[in-house]
Design a protein around this motif. Structure first.
Motif, short mmCIF file in Angstrom:
data_model
loop_
_atom_site.label_atom_id
_atom_site.label_comp_id
_atom_site.label_asym_id
_atom_site.label_seq_id
_atom_site.Cartn_x
_atom_site.Cartn_y
_atom_site.Cartn_z
N ARG A 108 22.65 21.65 101.52
CA ARG A 108 22.23 21.87 102.91
C ARG A 108 22.02 20.51 103.56
NH1 ARG A 108 23.85 26.95 102.67
NH2 ARG A 108 22.50 28.26 101.52
N ASN A 109 23.02 20.09 104.27
CA ASN A 109 23.05 18.74 104.81
C ASN A 109 23.61 18.81 106.23
OD1 ASN A 109 23.56 16.00 105.27
ND2 ASN A 109 24.17 15.65 103.16
N PRO A 110 23.02 18.09 107.17
CA PRO A 110 23.55 18.13 108.54
C PRO A 110 24.88 17.40 108.69
CG PRO A 110 21.70 16.62 108.40
CD PRO A 110 21.79 17.31 107.07
N VAL A 111 25.28 16.62 107.69
CA VAL A 111 26.55 15.90 107.75
C VAL A 111 27.65 16.85 107.29
CG1 VAL A 111 27.88 13.96 106.85
CG2 VAL A 111 25.44 13.68 107.31
N VAL A 112 28.64 17.06 108.15
CA VAL A 112 29.76 17.93 107.81
C VAL A 112 30.91 17.07 107.32
CG1 VAL A 112 31.41 19.62 108.69
CG2 VAL A 112 29.06 19.63 109.51
N ARG A 113 31.38 17.36 106.11
CA ARG A 113 32.49 16.62 105.52
C ARG A 113 33.68 17.54 105.36
NH1 ARG A 113 28.02 15.23 102.66
NH2 ARG A 113 27.45 13.05 102.66
N GLY A 114 34.85 16.96 105.35
CA GLY A 114 36.05 17.74 105.13
C GLY A 114 37.24 16.83 104.98
N CYS A 115 38.32 17.38 104.52
CA CYS A 115 39.55 16.63 104.36
C CYS A 115 40.43 16.90 105.58
CB CYS A 115 40.26 17.06 103.07
SG CYS A 115 41.89 16.32 102.89
N MET A 116 40.66 15.86 106.36
CA MET A 116 41.46 16.03 107.58
C MET A 116 42.89 16.48 107.26
SD MET A 116 39.51 15.63 110.07
CE MET A 116 38.06 16.14 109.19
N ALA A 117 43.43 16.03 106.14
CA ALA A 117 44.80 16.44 105.76
C ALA A 117 44.82 17.94 105.45
CB ALA A 117 45.29 15.64 104.57
N CYS A 118 43.81 18.45 104.77
CA CYS A 118 43.75 19.88 104.46
C CYS A 118 43.55 20.71 105.73
CB CYS A 118 42.63 20.17 103.47
SG CYS A 118 42.97 19.58 101.80
N LEU A 119 42.65 20.27 106.61
CA LEU A 119 42.43 20.99 107.86
C LEU A 119 43.69 21.01 108.72
CD1 LEU A 119 38.84 19.71 108.68
CD2 LEU A 119 39.49 22.04 108.03
N ARG A 120 44.36 19.88 108.79
CA ARG A 120 45.62 19.81 109.54
C ARG A 120 46.66 20.74 108.91
NH1 ARG A 120 45.65 14.63 110.52
NH2 ARG A 120 45.96 14.17 108.55
N GLY A 121 46.72 20.75 107.57
CA GLY A 121 47.64 21.64 106.87
C GLY A 121 47.34 23.11 107.13
N ASP A 122 46.04 23.47 107.19
CA ASP A 122 45.64 24.84 107.52
C ASP A 122 46.15 25.22 108.90
OD1 ASP A 122 44.20 25.04 105.14
OD2 ASP A 122 42.27 24.62 106.08
N ILE A 123 45.96 24.31 109.84
CA ILE A 123 46.37 24.59 111.23
C ILE A 123 47.88 24.72 111.33
CG2 ILE A 123 46.46 23.60 113.56
CD1 ILE A 123 43.61 22.47 112.95
N MET A 124 48.59 23.83 110.67
CA MET A 124 50.05 23.87 110.73
C MET A 124 50.61 25.13 110.08
SD MET A 124 50.67 21.31 112.53
CE MET A 124 52.43 21.29 112.50
N ALA A 125 49.95 25.62 109.03
CA ALA A 125 50.42 26.81 108.33
C ALA A 125 49.96 28.11 109.00
CB ALA A 125 49.93 26.79 106.88
N GLY A 126 48.98 27.99 109.91
CA GLY A 126 48.39 29.19 110.50
C GLY A 126 48.92 29.52 111.87
#
Length: 141
Positions: free
Chosen positions: A98-116
Motif C-alpha cells: 500500500r504505497n501512494p507511488v504508482v509503478r508500472g512498465c511503460m512498455a507493457c502498458l503501451r503493449g496492452d493499449i496497442m493490442a486492445g
C-alpha cells in the motif's frame, strides 16, 4: 473464466482490483468515483475489498465469476490484520504494497493499449499487481 457482457473488458492475469474497476469505469465512459457511486459500491471499495459487503454486488454488476474476482484479489492483496496482507499467496506487510507511488512498465502498458481497443485505450491498459512491490523495478517480460 467469466460471463462478462461484451462491452466490459476481461480481467488479465496479475491485474489488481483497482485496475479492473478503473477499466470497467472507462468502459462506461465515467470516472472511477462516478462508477463506484452509481453502482452503489462506495468509494472505498478498492481500498479494503475483503471488508466490503459490496463484493457480491460487484460480481453481479460485472458478471465476473468468483474465480476471476479471487484472481483480482490475489494480486491486490487481502488484509489479514491492520499491518499484514496476503498477496500472491504470501503474507506481507501493508507497507510493502500500500504505497501512494504508482509503478508500472511503460512498455507493457503501451503493449496492452496497442493490442486492445484503440478507440478506448484506457479499457486496455492493465496495472499488474507485482508492480505494487516497493522494490520492483524490473519488468517480468
Amino acid at each position: 473464466m467469466n460471463s462478462l457482457p461484451s462491452y466490459l473488458p476481461a480481467p488479465v492475469e496479475r491485474e489488481t482490483l483497482p485496475s479492473y474497476v478503473s477499466r470497467v469505469a472507462h468502459s462506461f465512459g465515467v470516472s472511477v468515483n462516478t462508477f463506484l457511486n452509481d453502482a452503489g459500491l462506495g468509494r472505498n471499495f478498492c481500498a479494503r475489498p475483503e471488508r466490503s459487503a459490496a463484493l457480491e454486488d460487484f460480481k453481479q454488476i460485472t458478471g465476473l465469476r468468483s474465480e476471476a474476482v479471487d484472481m483480482l484479489l490475489r494480486w491486490t492483496g487481502v488484509g489479514v490484520d491492520e499491518t499484514h496482507l496476503v498477496f500472491a499467496d504470501a503474507v506481507m506487510t501493508t507497507r510493502s504494497l500500500r504505497n501512494p507511488v504508482v509503478r508500472g512498465c511503460m512498455a507493457c502498458l503501451r503493449g496492452d493499449i496497442m493490442a486492445g481497443n484503440h478507440a478506448r485505450p484506457l479499457t486496455s491498459a492493465v496495472y499488474r499487481g507485482h508492480w505494487q512491490l516497493r522494490d520492483c523495478f524490473v519488468c517480468l517480460r
